[in-house]
Design a protein around this motif. Structure first.
Motif, mmCIF file in Angstrom:
data_model
loop_
_atom_site.group_PDB
_atom_site.id
_atom_site.type_symbol
_atom_site.label_atom_id
_atom_site.label_comp_id
_atom_site.label_asym_id
_atom_site.label_seq_id
_atom_site.Cartn_x
_atom_site.Cartn_y
_atom_site.Cartn_z
ATOM 1 N N ARG A 21 -26.503 29.843 -7.287
ATOM 2 C CA ARG A 21 -25.613 30.562 -8.205
ATOM 3 C C ARG A 21 -24.832 31.632 -7.455
ATOM 4 O O ARG A 21 -25.405 32.357 -6.651
ATOM 5 C CB ARG A 21 -26.425 31.265 -9.289
ATOM 6 C CG ARG A 21 -27.202 30.365 -10.203
ATOM 7 C CD ARG A 21 -28.084 31.160 -11.156
ATOM 8 N NE ARG A 21 -27.340 32.135 -11.934
ATOM 9 C CZ ARG A 21 -26.799 31.902 -13.135
ATOM 10 N NH1 ARG A 21 -26.914 30.715 -13.665
ATOM 11 N NH2 ARG A 21 -26.146 32.845 -13.787
ATOM 12 N N ASP A 23 -22.913 34.874 -8.528
ATOM 13 C CA ASP A 23 -22.626 35.797 -9.622
ATOM 14 C C ASP A 23 -22.467 37.190 -9.028
ATOM 15 O O ASP A 23 -22.379 37.341 -7.807
ATOM 16 C CB ASP A 23 -23.709 35.740 -10.699
ATOM 17 C CG ASP A 23 -25.109 35.954 -10.132
ATOM 18 O OD1 ASP A 23 -25.254 36.623 -9.077
ATOM 19 O OD2 ASP A 23 -26.073 35.465 -10.745
ATOM 20 N N SER A 24 -22.437 38.206 -9.860
ATOM 21 C CA SER A 24 -22.211 39.560 -9.341
ATOM 22 C C SER A 24 -23.314 39.998 -8.381
ATOM 23 O O SER A 24 -23.067 40.795 -7.478
ATOM 24 C CB SER A 24 -22.079 40.555 -10.493
ATOM 25 O OG SER A 24 -23.242 40.541 -11.292
ATOM 26 N N TYR A 54 -23.571 27.301 -10.479
ATOM 27 C CA TYR A 54 -22.854 28.271 -11.316
ATOM 28 C C TYR A 54 -22.000 29.171 -10.435
ATOM 29 O O TYR A 54 -22.414 29.554 -9.343
ATOM 30 C CB TYR A 54 -23.877 29.133 -12.084
ATOM 31 C CG TYR A 54 -23.273 30.268 -12.868
ATOM 32 C CD1 TYR A 54 -22.734 30.057 -14.124
ATOM 33 C CD2 TYR A 54 -23.246 31.555 -12.339
ATOM 34 C CE1 TYR A 54 -22.176 31.110 -14.848
ATOM 35 C CE2 TYR A 54 -22.687 32.608 -13.050
ATOM 36 C CZ TYR A 54 -22.152 32.377 -14.303
ATOM 37 O OH TYR A 54 -21.597 33.406 -15.009
ATOM 38 N N SER A 56 -19.414 32.711 -11.113
ATOM 39 C CA SER A 56 -18.840 33.682 -12.056
ATOM 40 C C SER A 56 -17.489 34.153 -11.536
ATOM 41 O O SER A 56 -17.026 33.747 -10.473
ATOM 42 C CB SER A 56 -19.779 34.883 -12.203
ATOM 43 O OG SER A 56 -19.735 35.675 -11.024
ATOM 44 N N SER A 57 -16.896 35.068 -12.270
ATOM 45 C CA SER A 57 -15.608 35.622 -11.838
ATOM 46 C C SER A 57 -15.738 36.356 -10.505
ATOM 47 O O SER A 57 -14.791 36.389 -9.726
ATOM 48 C CB SER A 57 -15.040 36.558 -12.906
ATOM 49 O OG SER A 57 -15.939 37.618 -13.157
#
Length: 114
Positions: A21, A23-24, A54, A56-57
């Motif tokens: 993943r 993500d942040s 996954y 994220s932004s």
């Protein structure tokens, strides 16, 4: 699941394989790995998302930075191996209109070999 990456070179093409993943919490790791790419004129780079579940932004921001760095250095960047979920994020964000992508690593290597 956490983030992982592996950097290899195949047929003169730099490949960054991504897994888990982004993500942040893991974007900084991705950014550090991607920063080493697209350093020289004529470099050919593939970001392989085949094992990524996954993004994220925060991860998209890193991809955009890599694309800008590639353009500035006259390097070639391709994305490949996106799952349906990851591809949807790229489509919704409009990134697939500005960054080239192909289905898989062999297709990327074939395209960059020419």
């Amino acid at each position: 699941m956490s983030f992982g990456h592996s950097a290899t070179t195949e047929q003169g093409v730099q490949i960054l394989g991504l897994s888990g993943r982004i993500d942040s919490a893991t974007a900084a790791q991705f950014e550090a790995a991607a920063a080493a790419l697209c350093g020289g004129s004529g470099d050919r780079v593939v970001l392989d998302f085949a094992a990524l579940d996954y993004i994220s932004s925060a991860g998209l921001r890193v991809v955009l930075q890599a694309a800008k760095r590639a353009k500035q250095n006259q390097a070639r960047l391709l994305l490949c191996g996106m799952s349906a979920n990851v591809r949807e994020v790229f489509e919704i964000s409009g990134f697939l209109k500005i960054i080239d992508s192909v289905a898989d690593r062999p297709s990327a290597l074939q395209l960059l070999a020419s």
